[in-house]
Design an enzyme around this catalytic site. Structure first.
Site, PDB file in Angstrom:
ATOM      1  CE1 TYR A 113      -2.849  -3.033   0.449  1.00  0.00           C
ATOM      2  CE2 TYR A 113      -3.563  -2.375   2.767  1.00  0.00           C
ATOM      3  CZ  TYR A 113      -3.798  -3.250   1.540  1.00  0.00           C
ATOM      4  OH  TYR A 113      -4.566  -4.335   1.838  1.00  0.00           O
ATOM      5  CG  HIS A 133      -1.083  -8.771   0.888  1.00  0.00           C
ATOM      6  ND1 HIS A 133      -0.751  -7.519   0.803  1.00  0.00           N
ATOM      7  CD2 HIS A 133      -2.368  -8.868   0.568  1.00  0.00           C
ATOM      8  CE1 HIS A 133      -1.728  -6.686   0.551  1.00  0.00           C
ATOM      9  NE2 HIS A 133      -2.597  -7.316   0.374  1.00  0.00           N
TER      10      HIS A 133
HETATM   11  N1  LIG Z   1      -5.756  -8.586   2.171  1.00  0.00           N
HETATM   12  C1  LIG Z   1      -6.233  -8.266   0.876  1.00  0.00           C
HETATM   13  O1  LIG Z   1      -6.010  -8.777   0.001  1.00  0.00           O
HETATM   14  C2  LIG Z   1      -7.232  -6.925   0.892  1.00  0.00           C
HETATM   15  C3  LIG Z   1      -7.580  -6.528  -0.306  1.00  0.00           C
HETATM   16  C4  LIG Z   1      -8.404  -5.278  -0.350  1.00  0.00           C
HETATM   17  C5  LIG Z   1      -8.614  -4.548   0.729  1.00  0.00           C
HETATM   18  N2  LIG Z   1      -8.126  -5.107   1.871  1.00  0.00           N
HETATM   19  C6  LIG Z   1      -8.042  -4.178   3.232  1.00  0.00           C
HETATM   20  O2  LIG Z   1      -9.643  -3.948   3.383  1.00  0.00           O
HETATM   21  C7  LIG Z   1      -9.757  -2.521   3.425  1.00  0.00           C
HETATM   22  C8  LIG Z   1     -11.256  -2.228   2.867  1.00  0.00           C
HETATM   23  O3  LIG Z   1     -11.293  -2.859   1.564  1.00  0.00           O
HETATM   24  P1  LIG Z   1     -11.608  -1.919   0.181  1.00  0.00           P
HETATM   25  O4  LIG Z   1     -10.959  -0.557   0.759  1.00  0.00           O
HETATM   26  O5  LIG Z   1     -11.097  -2.721  -0.804  1.00  0.00           O
HETATM   27  O6  LIG Z   1     -13.188  -1.756   0.309  1.00  0.00           O
HETATM   28  P2  LIG Z   1     -14.409  -1.157   1.443  1.00  0.00           P
HETATM   29  O7  LIG Z   1     -14.152  -0.674   2.600  1.00  0.00           O
HETATM   30  O8  LIG Z   1     -15.596  -2.132   1.093  1.00  0.00           O
HETATM   31  O9  LIG Z   1     -14.816   0.058   0.311  1.00  0.00           O
HETATM   32  C9  LIG Z   1     -14.081   1.353   0.248  1.00  0.00           C
HETATM   33  C10 LIG Z   1     -14.752   2.238  -0.624  1.00  0.00           C
HETATM   34  O10 LIG Z   1     -16.212   2.538  -0.361  1.00  0.00           O
HETATM   35  C11 LIG Z   1     -16.071   4.010  -0.085  1.00  0.00           C
HETATM   36  N3  LIG Z   1     -16.750   4.233   1.333  1.00  0.00           N
HETATM   37  C12 LIG Z   1     -16.419   4.212   2.349  1.00  0.00           C
HETATM   38  N4  LIG Z   1     -17.289   4.309   3.251  1.00  0.00           N
HETATM   39  C13 LIG Z   1     -18.203   4.898   2.836  1.00  0.00           C
HETATM   40  C14 LIG Z   1     -19.471   5.151   3.090  1.00  0.00           C
HETATM   41  N5  LIG Z   1     -20.015   5.244   4.489  1.00  0.00           N
HETATM   42  N6  LIG Z   1     -20.487   5.270   2.021  1.00  0.00           N
HETATM   43  C15 LIG Z   1     -20.390   5.311   0.963  1.00  0.00           C
HETATM   44  N7  LIG Z   1     -19.041   4.892   0.391  1.00  0.00           N
HETATM   45  C16 LIG Z   1     -18.052   4.635   1.295  1.00  0.00           C
HETATM   46  C17 LIG Z   1     -14.703   4.561  -0.180  1.00  0.00           C
HETATM   47  O11 LIG Z   1     -14.561   5.984  -0.586  1.00  0.00           O
HETATM   48  P3  LIG Z   1     -13.778   7.019  -0.319  1.00  0.00           P
HETATM   49  O12 LIG Z   1     -12.366   6.516   0.316  1.00  0.00           O
HETATM   50  O13 LIG Z   1     -13.502   7.785  -1.327  1.00  0.00           O
HETATM   51  O14 LIG Z   1     -14.654   7.509   1.009  1.00  0.00           O
HETATM   52  C18 LIG Z   1     -13.995   3.627  -0.948  1.00  0.00           C
HETATM   53  O15 LIG Z   1     -14.301   3.763  -2.463  1.00  0.00           O
HETATM   54  C19 LIG Z   1      -8.620  -2.010   2.431  1.00  0.00           C
HETATM   55  O16 LIG Z   1      -8.371  -0.506   2.847  1.00  0.00           O
HETATM   56  C20 LIG Z   1      -7.479  -2.802   2.869  1.00  0.00           C
HETATM   57  O17 LIG Z   1      -6.986  -2.242   4.405  1.00  0.00           O
HETATM   58  C21 LIG Z   1      -7.203  -6.049   1.972  1.00  0.00           C
END
Ligand SMILES: NC(=O)c1ccc[n+]([C@@H]2O[C@H](COP(=O)([O-])OP(=O)(O)OC[C@H]3O[C@@H](n4cnc5c(N)ncnc54)[C@H](OP(=O)(O)O)[C@@H]3O)[C@@H](O)[C@H]2O)c1
Length: 285
Positions: free
Chosen positions: A51, A109
């Site tokens: 990241y 990861h």
């Molecule tokens: N281990 C892995 O392979 C892996 C893979 C993917 C993710 N992850 C981890 O999981 C975390 C979360 O996953 P993700 O970021 O992919 O997906 P997520 O948390 O499901 O969704 C994030 C998205 O939703 C938007 N959002 C956030 N809160 C919101 C709300 N209350 N209302 C409307 N839209 C909202 C954000 O926009 P804004 O930021 O523009 O507000 C962003 O575009 C990552 O940051 C990472 O730490 C791990």
């Protein structure tokens, strides 16, 4: 359940039940948004080498004024750093970049690189844990076949080096939400007391219009993101919502003034298998 709720891990350490994800958070913004998350009550940040924002996350920890012991930071071994030597170097880079004395949780990861490299990576994590640099270790994106392989390797290490010397899987992290509930993996972890983290817990906003979800939004007067986070918490998962938007960071932590009933929880269940992110669990290598 409240924002300070902690779950116990097999390592003996505890993990805050709500996390804050920073995937795709630009390094230049990360310190500000992580500080805002701390002000909003989060104490758990989910980062990774890939990241490219471990350093601003660590800067935020230092600047927050919150005692280090009250904050939980995760990093992860990059898929390109699988194998013993490469993983040791990756862990070292995390420490030289962040300047931290220890990291709470370090995950593999993804199960890439084949069995030999996965074994080497795990051995490097166990050594870093035994050296006190990493408190708990675990995996991400492992399928049940990868988990079984790792369990076999841990037993092998214990046979060679003694009880407890193979490390323990404290945490597993997967994409998890009602449209990807991964019952096989969840059962595997629950049987072993492994803490299950849910990434993409709000499905990146892609399912907010689903009728089953909208019904609960109206019934509880909460937003779709809040209902999905509540579903995740009530499943016993550790959701890791990501946002760089200050108001959403607050919104996503404001999930403790309502409860989904058993029938609400059931109304959200589906048998869909619809990832919105990558899915290395199905990798056969
Ligand atoms: N281990 C892995 O392979 C892996 C893979 C993917 C993710 N992850 C981890 O999981 C975390 C979360 O996953 P993700 O970021 O992919 O997906 P997520 O948390 O499901 O969704 C994030 C998205 O939703 C938007 N959002 C956030 N809160 C919101 C709300 N209350 N209302 C409307 N839209 C909202 C954000 O926009 P804004 O930021 O523009 O507000 C962003 O575009 C990552 O940051 C990472 O730490 C791990």
């Amino acid at each position: 359940m409240n924002i300070n709720t902690m779950l116990k891990m097999p390592s003996g350490h505890s993990i805050p039940a709500l996390g804050y994800g920073v995937y795709q958070t630009p390094a230049g913004e990360a310190e500000d948004v992580v500080l805002h998350a701390f002000k909003s009550g989060y104490r758990h940040v989910d980062s990774a080498r890939v990241y490219r924002n471990e350093q601003p996350c660590a800067d935020a920890i230092r600047k927050s004024g919150i005692p280090r012991g009250e904050i939980f930071l995760t990093s992860k071994v990059p898929p390109r750093s699988m194998g013993y030597d490469a993983t040791k170097a990756a862990i070292q880079s995390s420490f030289s970049q962040t300047g931290l004395d220890y990291i709470d949780l370090y995950l593999v990861h993804a199960p890439y690189g084949g069995p030999q490299n996965r074994r080497g990576t795990w051995r490097a994590l166990v050594e870093a844990q035994q050296a006190g640099k990493i408190r708990s270790i675990g995996v991400s994106n492992y399928g049940v076949h990868h988990l079984n392989e790792l369990e076999g390797y841990i037993k092998e290490l214990e046979t060679q080096n003694g009880a407890g010397k193979g490390g323990e899987i404290s945490v597993g992290q997967w994409e998890l939400h009602p449209w990807l509930a991964r019952p096989d993996i969840v059962v595997w972890c629950k049987e072993r007391g492994i803490v299950i983290e849910a990434y993409c817990p709000i499905v990146r906003g892609q399912r907010f219009g689903e009728p089953s979800l909208q019904k609960l939004v109206k019934a509880h007067g909460k937003t779709p993101a809040q209902v999905l986070l509540r579903w995740s918490l009530q499943k016993g998962f550790v959701p890791l919502p990501k946002s760089v938007t200050h108001s959403r960071i607050v919104e996503n932590a404001d999930v403790y003034d309502f409860e989904l009933s058993q029938s609400d929880m059931q109304a959200l269940e589906t048998t869909e298998y619809s990832p919105v992110s990558w899915d290395p669990t199905v990798d056969r290598d």
